[in-house]
Scaffold this motif. Structure first.
Motif, PDB file in Angstrom:
ATOM      1  N   ARG A 102       1.429   1.263  -4.138  1.00  0.00           N
ATOM      2  CA  ARG A 102       0.032   0.791  -4.280  1.00  0.00           C
ATOM      3  C   ARG A 102      -1.012   1.187  -3.400  1.00  0.00           C
ATOM      4  NH1 ARG A 102      -2.867  -3.425  -6.084  1.00  0.00           N
ATOM      5  NH2 ARG A 102      -4.541  -4.486  -4.279  1.00  0.00           N
ATOM      6  N   PHE A 103      -0.634   1.576  -2.000  1.00  0.00           N
ATOM      7  CA  PHE A 103      -1.635   2.029  -1.251  1.00  0.00           C
ATOM      8  C   PHE A 103      -1.959   3.466  -1.368  1.00  0.00           C
ATOM      9  CE2 PHE A 103      -0.115  -1.379   1.996  1.00  0.00           C
ATOM     10  CZ  PHE A 103      -0.960  -2.332   1.581  1.00  0.00           C
ATOM     11  N   THR A 104      -0.952   4.282  -2.026  1.00  0.00           N
ATOM     12  CA  THR A 104      -1.142   5.667  -2.464  1.00  0.00           C
ATOM     13  C   THR A 104      -2.239   5.709  -3.634  1.00  0.00           C
ATOM     14  OG1 THR A 104       0.982   6.389  -1.666  1.00  0.00           O
ATOM     15  CG2 THR A 104      -0.139   7.753  -3.283  1.00  0.00           C
ATOM     16  N   ARG A 105      -2.098   4.649  -4.593  1.00  0.00           N
ATOM     17  CA  ARG A 105      -2.846   4.809  -5.598  1.00  0.00           C
ATOM     18  C   ARG A 105      -4.221   4.344  -5.242  1.00  0.00           C
ATOM     19  NH1 ARG A 105      -4.549   0.674  -8.845  1.00  0.00           N
ATOM     20  NH2 ARG A 105      -2.901  -0.853  -7.798  1.00  0.00           N
ATOM     21  N   LEU A 106      -4.630   3.562  -4.311  1.00  0.00           N
ATOM     22  CA  LEU A 106      -5.595   3.240  -3.814  1.00  0.00           C
ATOM     23  C   LEU A 106      -6.368   4.152  -3.056  1.00  0.00           C
ATOM     24  CD1 LEU A 106      -4.935  -0.639  -2.648  1.00  0.00           C
ATOM     25  CD2 LEU A 106      -6.367   0.222  -4.704  1.00  0.00           C
ATOM     26  N   THR A 107      -5.489   4.961  -2.372  1.00  0.00           N
ATOM     27  CA  THR A 107      -6.065   6.048  -1.837  1.00  0.00           C
ATOM     28  C   THR A 107      -6.508   6.966  -2.541  1.00  0.00           C
ATOM     29  OG1 THR A 107      -4.566   5.655   0.362  1.00  0.00           O
ATOM     30  CG2 THR A 107      -5.727   7.981   0.157  1.00  0.00           C
ATOM     31  N   LEU A 108      -6.064   7.382  -3.838  1.00  0.00           N
ATOM     32  CA  LEU A 108      -6.460   8.052  -4.758  1.00  0.00           C
ATOM     33  C   LEU A 108      -7.773   7.551  -5.388  1.00  0.00           C
ATOM     34  CD1 LEU A 108      -3.131   9.057  -6.547  1.00  0.00           C
ATOM     35  CD2 LEU A 108      -4.491  10.699  -5.346  1.00  0.00           C
ATOM     36  N   GLU A 109      -7.800   6.446  -5.616  1.00  0.00           N
ATOM     37  CA  GLU A 109      -9.060   5.809  -6.249  1.00  0.00           C
ATOM     38  C   GLU A 109     -10.275   5.307  -5.116  1.00  0.00           C
ATOM     39  OE1 GLU A 109      -6.266   3.159  -9.218  1.00  0.00           O
ATOM     40  OE2 GLU A 109      -7.401   2.039  -7.759  1.00  0.00           O
ATOM     41  N   ASN A 110      -9.884   5.024  -3.973  1.00  0.00           N
ATOM     42  CA  ASN A 110     -11.029   4.777  -2.964  1.00  0.00           C
ATOM     43  C   ASN A 110     -11.321   5.480  -1.741  1.00  0.00           C
ATOM     44  OD1 ASN A 110     -11.124   2.447  -4.563  1.00  0.00           O
ATOM     45  ND2 ASN A 110      -9.889   1.398  -3.510  1.00  0.00           N
ATOM     46  N   GLY A 111     -10.268   6.667  -1.795  1.00  0.00           N
ATOM     47  CA  GLY A 111     -10.286   7.230  -0.436  1.00  0.00           C
ATOM     48  C   GLY A 111      -9.732   6.785   0.735  1.00  0.00           C
ATOM     49  N   TYR A 112      -9.237   5.538   0.635  1.00  0.00           N
ATOM     50  CA  TYR A 112      -8.353   4.845   1.625  1.00  0.00           C
ATOM     51  C   TYR A 112      -7.498   4.120   1.177  1.00  0.00           C
ATOM     52  CZ  TYR A 112     -11.919   1.313   0.804  1.00  0.00           C
ATOM     53  OH  TYR A 112     -12.798   0.292  -0.180  1.00  0.00           O
ATOM     54  N   PRO A 113      -6.682   3.737   1.841  1.00  0.00           N
ATOM     55  CA  PRO A 113      -5.369   2.595   1.224  1.00  0.00           C
ATOM     56  C   PRO A 113      -5.718   1.360   1.124  1.00  0.00           C
ATOM     57  CG  PRO A 113      -4.727   3.203   3.133  1.00  0.00           C
ATOM     58  CD  PRO A 113      -6.069   3.899   3.171  1.00  0.00           C
ATOM     59  N   GLY A 114      -6.738   0.996   0.431  1.00  0.00           N
ATOM     60  CA  GLY A 114      -7.250  -0.491   0.422  1.00  0.00           C
ATOM     61  C   GLY A 114      -8.352  -0.834  -0.608  1.00  0.00           C
ATOM     62  N   ASN A 115      -8.913  -1.847  -0.677  1.00  0.00           N
ATOM     63  CA  ASN A 115     -10.017  -2.102  -1.736  1.00  0.00           C
ATOM     64  C   ASN A 115     -11.192  -2.758  -1.074  1.00  0.00           C
ATOM     65  OD1 ASN A 115      -8.792  -4.708  -1.735  1.00  0.00           O
ATOM     66  ND2 ASN A 115      -7.882  -4.343  -3.512  1.00  0.00           N
ATOM     67  N   LYS A 116     -11.113  -2.829   0.318  1.00  0.00           N
ATOM     68  CA  LYS A 116     -12.316  -3.463   0.999  1.00  0.00           C
ATOM     69  C   LYS A 116     -12.317  -2.958   2.499  1.00  0.00           C
ATOM     70  CE  LYS A 116     -11.982  -7.821   2.063  1.00  0.00           C
ATOM     71  NZ  LYS A 116     -11.973  -9.488   1.964  1.00  0.00           N
ATOM     72  N   ILE A 117     -13.379  -2.811   3.101  1.00  0.00           N
ATOM     73  CA  ILE A 117     -13.662  -2.339   4.304  1.00  0.00           C
ATOM     74  C   ILE A 117     -14.631  -3.158   4.941  1.00  0.00           C
ATOM     75  CG2 ILE A 117     -14.629  -0.561   5.749  1.00  0.00           C
ATOM     76  CD1 ILE A 117     -13.605   1.538   4.295  1.00  0.00           C
ATOM     77  N   VAL A 118     -14.150  -3.919   5.935  1.00  0.00           N
ATOM     78  CA  VAL A 118     -15.038  -4.823   6.431  1.00  0.00           C
ATOM     79  C   VAL A 118     -15.041  -4.453   8.315  1.00  0.00           C
ATOM     80  CG1 VAL A 118     -15.244  -7.274   7.333  1.00  0.00           C
ATOM     81  CG2 VAL A 118     -14.433  -6.776   5.168  1.00  0.00           C
ATOM     82  N   ASP A 119     -16.195  -4.293   8.662  1.00  0.00           N
ATOM     83  CA  ASP A 119     -16.384  -3.711  10.118  1.00  0.00           C
ATOM     84  C   ASP A 119     -15.330  -2.726  10.381  1.00  0.00           C
ATOM     85  OD1 ASP A 119     -18.127  -5.988  10.493  1.00  0.00           O
ATOM     86  OD2 ASP A 119     -16.604  -7.451  11.038  1.00  0.00           O
ATOM     87  N   GLY A 120     -15.272  -1.672   9.778  1.00  0.00           N
ATOM     88  CA  GLY A 120     -14.660  -0.495   9.778  1.00  0.00           C
ATOM     89  C   GLY A 120     -13.148  -0.598   9.731  1.00  0.00           C
ATOM     90  N   LYS A 121     -12.481  -1.713   9.041  1.00  0.00           N
ATOM     91  CA  LYS A 121     -10.998  -2.164   9.052  1.00  0.00           C
ATOM     92  C   LYS A 121     -10.826  -2.054   7.440  1.00  0.00           C
ATOM     93  CE  LYS A 121     -10.787  -4.918  13.323  1.00  0.00           C
ATOM     94  NZ  LYS A 121     -10.524  -5.948  13.779  1.00  0.00           N
ATOM     95  N   ILE A 122      -9.646  -1.548   7.122  1.00  0.00           N
ATOM     96  CA  ILE A 122      -9.259  -1.571   5.693  1.00  0.00           C
ATOM     97  C   ILE A 122      -8.361  -2.814   5.434  1.00  0.00           C
ATOM     98  CG2 ILE A 122      -8.075  -0.200   4.077  1.00  0.00           C
ATOM     99  CD1 ILE A 122      -8.651   2.284   5.837  1.00  0.00           C
ATOM    100  N   TYR A 123      -8.966  -3.515   4.196  1.00  0.00           N
ATOM    101  CA  TYR A 123      -8.160  -4.568   3.559  1.00  0.00           C
ATOM    102  C   TYR A 123      -7.609  -4.403   2.422  1.00  0.00           C
ATOM    103  CZ  TYR A 123      -9.915  -7.438   7.639  1.00  0.00           C
ATOM    104  OH  TYR A 123     -10.233  -7.939   9.053  1.00  0.00           O
ATOM    105  N   ASP A 124      -6.944  -5.033   2.092  1.00  0.00           N
ATOM    106  CA  ASP A 124      -6.214  -5.035   0.620  1.00  0.00           C
ATOM    107  C   ASP A 124      -6.472  -6.757   0.066  1.00  0.00           C
ATOM    108  OD1 ASP A 124      -5.035  -5.232  -1.818  1.00  0.00           O
ATOM    109  OD2 ASP A 124      -2.977  -4.587  -1.096  1.00  0.00           O
ATOM    110  N   LYS A 125      -7.351  -7.036  -0.772  1.00  0.00           N
ATOM    111  CA  LYS A 125      -7.654  -8.192  -1.373  1.00  0.00           C
ATOM    112  C   LYS A 125      -6.582  -8.893  -2.048  1.00  0.00           C
ATOM    113  CE  LYS A 125     -11.281  -6.828  -3.627  1.00  0.00           C
ATOM    114  NZ  LYS A 125     -12.495  -6.631  -4.343  1.00  0.00           N
TER     115      LYS A 125
END
Length: 848
Positions: A117-140
Motif C-alpha cells: 500500500r505504501f509503495t503504491r501511494l509513493t507511486l501515486e503521490n510521490g510519498y507513502p501516504g495520502n495526506k501531509i500535515v505540517d510536513g508530516k506524512i499521514y495515511d487517512k
C-alpha cells in the motif's frame, strides 16, 4: 588446474544460489501441493473402489475386499494419462485457493499488504501516504477517523517504487502486485552474493559458499524472504553486513584516507538503515561496543608503553570519530533521527520486551505477540537452525576467535563476536531478534568448516598409511556433508509450509466489503487484519499492525469482551468519532492518567441521563463536557462494520488479557515505592475502592511483584478450554465430538472425567436454540462439577458447542456475535456471512 578450480567454485556457487532461489519460489506455484494432490486422488480412487467392492462382493471377507479395492486402484493408475489429468486438476484446485483469478499468489502475510500500500501511494503521490500535515506524512486509512502518521522507516517504499518504475520500462505490463511478490527473491539473491563476497574478502571462497548454505538456507531466513514476503527483512540483514564490511576494510588497510573513506561509507549506510527499519540501532550498538572493547583491550596490553598504545589506538579512534560523526549527520539528513538519543530510547524500550506493563498506564500489546515473547537458553537454538547447528556455530566462533585474535582478521572477528553476543542477549528479551543472530553464527560456522576443508590435507599429510589417510579424508568429507545436509533438509521443510494467510475466502470477503459498503465506511476489527481492509477492501480501519501497541487496541479488546451491549456501542461510538484522542483531551484537564481512565470508564458505563452528575463530581468544564457527550452519545459516526472470524476464538487469551487490564493494580505497581497507607488512600480516592478491597489488592500485587508473575497479575485471561465441536441429537440428548453430553430438557451438560472415572457437570451452560439464548447454572457441589462451562448453539440446524472458562466470556459481545450471529443483539445486524470460511461482518446500528 587454477582454471578448473575456478570453474568448480563457480558451478558450486551457482548451484547453491540456485537452490536459494528455487526454495523461495515455492509460494509462486506450490510444488509441495503436487504430492498432496497425488495422495488425494489415490484416496478418492480407493474410497470409490471400496464402495464398488462392497456392492459387487458383499459377502467377501473384509481383508479380501480391501485387497480387491487396492487392485482396482492399481489398475486405474495404469491409465497414466487419465490419472495424471486427475492429479493435475486436483493440484490446480489446491493451489487456486491461494491465488487470484489471474493465477497470482496472494502476498504471504498481513504486513506485506501494508508495504504494498505504501509503495503504491509513493507511486501515486510521490510519498507513502495520502495526506501531509505540517510536513508530516499521514495515511487517512489508518487510525480512523483522524488518520495515522506513516512510520518514518520508509526506505523500502521509495526503493520499491523507483525500482518498479525502472523495471516497468522493460516489462510495461508488469503489475505492482507481481513485482512486489518476486522482489524478496531478487533481494535475497543480492544478499547472498554480498555474503559470499564478504566471506571471500575476509576469509575464503569455500567459507563464502558455506555461508550461503548456512545463512541463506536458514529456516528463519527462508520464512522471511520467500516470494510474497514483501517486507524489509532482507534489508535488515543486508545493511548491517555491508556496514561491518566497510568498517572492516577501513581498519584492515590501516591508512588514514582509507579509514576515513570507509568509515564514512559505513555511516552513510547506517543512515539508510535507520531509514529502513526501526531496529537499526542494534548494529550501531554493536559497533560502539566493538570500538570500546578494542580500545580497552589495547590499553590493558600497552598502558605502560604510551607510544605503542597511541599507535595501536590511532586507527580505531579515527574510525570511531568519523563513524560517530558521520552517523549523526546521515541519520539526521536521511532518517531525521539522532542516533544517540534513539539508541538510548530503543535500548530502554527493548529491555522492557516481555513485560506486560508499558511506560504508560496502558497494556503492552507486544506482550501478547508470540514472536516477541522472551527467549531462553533452550529456545534460542531452536530458532537459529537447531541445537546441532547452534552448538557447531559456537564452536566455530571459539575456533575462529582463537585463531584470529592476534591476526589480520582480528577486527572483523571481534565485530562479528560482538554482533553475536548483543543479539543473543536481545533474543532473550524477544525471540524475534533470533533472525539477526543466525548471520554471525552462520559466518563463524562457515569459516571454521572452510578452515577444516583447507587444512585437512596438511593434517593428514603426516599419516604414513594410505588407507588411514584416505579414511580420515573420507570421514571428514562425510562429516562436513552431514552438517551441510541439516540446513538443506530444514530449508525444504520450511519452504514447504510457506502459504499465504490470505485465501479465496478472505479475498472474497474483502471484495464484498469494497463493493457493498460506502466509501467512507470504517472497519472495526481486531488489529491483525487492518492491512487487508486498507489495501484490498480499500476501507478505513481503527487499528492495524502498524499501530497495534496503542490505546486503541485496548478499547477494541474492551468492545469484544463487553457483557453489556450498550457499553460496547458507547466505546465504538467513542473510537469511531475520535479514535483514542478523547482520553488525551480528558487527561489534559484532569492531569492524571489514572483519574482520567476512571472518569472515562464511569461515563462509558453510564446512561446519558446520568452523566451530568459525573461531570459535576470531576468538575468538568462545559466545553469539555459537551465534547465528551457529543463523542460518546450524540454524534453519529461514519458507517461502521464490526468484523469477527473463527481465529479470534483462539486469540481470546490475548484479547482478554488486554481488555481485562486492571488499572488499579497498575497504579500499585507504578507507586510501589510509596508508603502502603498512602497507596491505599489513593486507591480509595482515585478508584473508589473500600479500604478492605484496596488492602487485598495491594497484598496480591506486592506478593507478585517479583518475578514473571508481575506480568500476569495486572490482568485476567479468559479461554475457550474445549475446542469447537459438532453434536448429534438423539431423543432430547445431544452428543458432541469433544465428549460433552447435553440434556436439552434439563439444560445439564456432562463430560466424562478420565482420571476420576466418572461423569461431571459443567458449572454453567449457555444454550442458543436458534432464536433464544438461555443461561443455566449447575446445582451440583464442587467435586461433582467442572469450574468451567459451555456454550451450546444451533448453526444452520446443526448443534455445536465450545468450552467457556467463565460466565463473563459467555456473555461477551464476541460470543454473542460469533455463536448467535447477533440474533440476540439490538445494535448489530448480520451484513456479510461466509460460513465456509467462518468470516462475518456486522453492520453497527448507531441508533436502535
Amino acid at each position: 588446474m587454477d582454471k578448473l578450480k575456478k570453474v568448480t567454485i563457480f558451478l558450486i556457487l551457482a548451484t547453491v544460489l540456485g537452490l536459494n532461489v528455487y526454495l523461495r519460489l515455492f509460494p509462486a506455484n506450490f510444488p509441495q501441493l503436487k504430492k498432496r494432490a497425488h495422495l488425494n486422488i489415490e484416496d478418492r480412487m480407493l474410497s470409490q473402489a471400496r464402495e464398488f467392492t462392497q456392492k459387487q462382493y458383499p459377502g467377501y471377507n473384509s481383508l479380501i475386499k480391501e485387497k480387491i479395492a487396492k487392485q482396482v486402484v492399481k489398475e486405474g493408475r495404469k491409465n497414466s494419462k487419465g490419472f495424471k489429468l486427475r492429479v493435475n486438476k486436483e493440484y490446480e484446485r489446491l493451489k487456486s485457493q491461494y491465488q487470484d483469478d489471474s493465477g497470482q499468489t496472494y502476498l504471504l502475510e498481513v504486513d506485506p499488504y501494508c508495504r504494498k500500500r505504501f509503495t503504491r501511494l509513493t507511486l501515486e503521490n510521490g510519498y507513502p501516504g495520502n495526506k501531509i500535515v505540517d510536513g508530516k506524512i499521514y495515511d487517512k486509512f489508518m487510525l480512523a477517523p483522524q488518520g495515522g502518521l506513516v512510520p518514518p522507516e520508509r526506505f523500502l517504499y521509495y526503493f520499491s517504487a523507483y525500482l518498479y518504475r525502472a523495471v516497468s520500462f522493460i516489462f510495461p505490463n508488469l503489475s505492482l502486485e507481481k513485482f512486489v511478490f518476486y522482489l524478496p527473491v531478487f533481494l535475497t539473491f543480492v544478499f547472498c552474493i554480498v555474503l559470499y563476497l564478504f566471506c571471500r574478502y575476509f576469509f575464503s571462497n569455500i567459507s563464502g559458499i558455506f555461508a550461503i548454505i548456512f545463512i541463506g538456507l536458514s529456516p528463519v531466513f527462508i520464512h522471511r524472504s520467500s516470494a510474497g514476503w514483501f517486507d524489509q527483512d532482507v534489508f535488515n540483514v543486508l545493511f548491517p553486513l555491508l556496514i561491518v564490511w566497510f568498517l572492516g576494510i577501513g581498519l584492515k588497510s590501516k591508512t588514514f584516507i582509507q579509514i576515513v573513506k570507509y568509515s564514512l561509507l559505513a555511516s552513510l549506510l547506517l543512515g539508510l538503515y535507520a531509514f529502513s527499519w526501526v531496529g537499526w540501532w542494534f548494529i550501531f550498538a554493536v559497533i560502539v561496543i566493538f570500538f570500546l572493547a578494542t580500545l580497552a583491550n589495547n590499553f590493558c596490553l600497552h598502558f605502560k608503553d604510551r607510544d605503542t598504545l597511541k599507535k595501536k589506538n590511532a586507527p580505531y579512534l579515527v574510525s570511531l570519530a568519523v563513524f560517530l560523526s558521520g552517523s549523526v549527520i546521515f541519520c539526521l539528513l536521511i532518517a531525521k533521527v539522532e542516533p544517540f538519543s534513539f539508541l538510548y530510547g530503543s535500548l530502554a524500550s527493548n529491555l522492557r520486551l516481555g513485560n506486560s506493563l508499558s511506560f504508560s498506564i496502558w497494556p503492552s500489546v507486544l506482550y501478547t505477540v508470540s514472536e516477541l515473547k522472551q527467549g531462553s537458553f533452550t529456545s534460542i537454538p531452536v530458532y537459529t537452525g537447531g541445537w546441532a547447528i547452534f552448538m557447531l556455530s559456537l564452536f566455530g566462533l571459539l575456533w575462529t576467535y582463537l585463531r584470529e585474535k592476534r591476526g589480520k582478521r582480528a577486527d572483523i572477528v571481534l565485530i562479528l563476536s560482538c554482533w553475536t553476543f548483543v543479539m543473543f542477549f536481545a533474543s532473550l528479551k524477544g525471540l524475534r531478534f533470533t533472525q539477526f543472530l543466525f548471520v554471525p553464527l552462520g559466518i563463524f560456522l562457515s569459516v571454521s568448516l572452510g578452515d577444516v576443508w583447507r587444512l585437512l590435507p596438511n593434517w593428514v599429510r603426516g599419516v604414513s598409511s594410505h588407507k588411514v589417510r584416505s579414511g580420515l579424508i573420507l570421514s571428514a568429507v562425510c562429516l562436513i556433508c552431514l552438517v551441510v545436509s541439516i540446513p538443506v533438509r530444514r530449508s525444504f521443510s520450511q519452504a514447504s509450509i510457506q502459504f499465504p494467510i490470505l485465501n479465496d475466502g478472505w479475498y472474497d470477503l474483502m471484495i464484498q466489503i469494497k463493493e457493498k459498503t460506502p466509501e467512507n465506511s470504517v472497519i472495526n476489527s481486531w488489529w491483525d487484519y487492518g492491512n487487508w481492509f486498507k489495501e484490498i477492501a480499500n476501507r478505513r480501519t481503527l487499528v492495524d499492525p502498524q499501530i497495534q501497541d496503542a490505546p486503541i487496541t485496548y478499547w477494541m479488546a474492551r468492545v469484544f469482551l463487553a457483557g453489556n451491549e450498550e457499553e460496547a456501542v458507547r466505546i465504538l461510538r467513542m473510537i469511531n468519532n475520535s479514535s483514542d484522542a478523547l482520553f488525551d483531551q480528558i487527561n489534559s484537564f484532569l492531569g492524571d492518567d489514572f483519574s482520567s481512565i476512571v472518569f472515562l470508564n464511569k461515563i462509558l458505563r453510564s446512561e446519558e441521563k446520568n452523566i451530568e452528575a459525573i461531570f459535576k463530581e470531576y468538575k468538568i468544564p462545559k466545553g469539555l463536557a459537551k465534547k465528551i457527550k457529543d463523542v460518546i452519545f450524540v454524534k453519529i459516526p461514519a458507517p461502521a462494520y464490526l468484523f469477527i472470524d473463527e481465529t479470534m476464538i483462539y486469540k481470546i487469551s490475548a484479547i482478554s488479557f488486554l481488555g481485562n487490564w486492571n488499572f488499579a493494580k497498575v497504579y500499585i505497581i507504578k507507586h510501589q515505592d510509596l508508603p502502603k497507607l498512602e497507596v491505599i488512600n489513593n486507591l480509595f480516592r482515585v478508584f473508589g475502592l473500600k479500604q478492605s478491597e484496596a488492602e487485598l489488592l495491594y497484598e496480591e500485587v506486592m506478593f507478585s511483584r517479583i518475578g514473571r508473575e508481575v506480568n500476569e497479575v495486572v490482568s485476567e485471561k479468559w479461554t475457550f478450554p474445549l475446542y469447537l465441536a459438532a453434536g448429534r441429537e438423539d431423543s432430547g440428548t445431544v452428543y458432541f465430538d469433544n465428549g460433552i453430553v447435553l440434556a436439552l430438557n434439563s439444560s445439564r451438560a456432562t463430560m466424562f472425567q478420565q482420571p476420576e472415572k466418572k461423569f461431571k457437570e459443567l458449572s454453567f451452560t449457555f444454550i442458543f436454540d436458534g432464536d433464544n439464548l438461555t443461561y443455566n447454572e449447575s446445582k451440583m457441589s464442587q467435586p461433582m462439577r467442572f469450574n468451567s462451562g459451555g456454550f451450546f448453539f444451533k448453526d444452520n440446524g446443526q448443534w455445536k458447542c465450545i468450552g467457556v472458562s467463565n460466565k463473563a466470556l459467555g456473555e461477551s459481545l464476541l460470543a454473542k456475535l460469533y455463536f448467535t450471529k447477533a440474533k440476540t443483539l439490538d445494535y448489530f445486524e448480520p451484513f456479510i456471512a461466509l460460513d465456509k470460511a467462518n468470516l462475518y461482518a456486522f453492520k453497527i446500528k448507531w441508533k436502535n
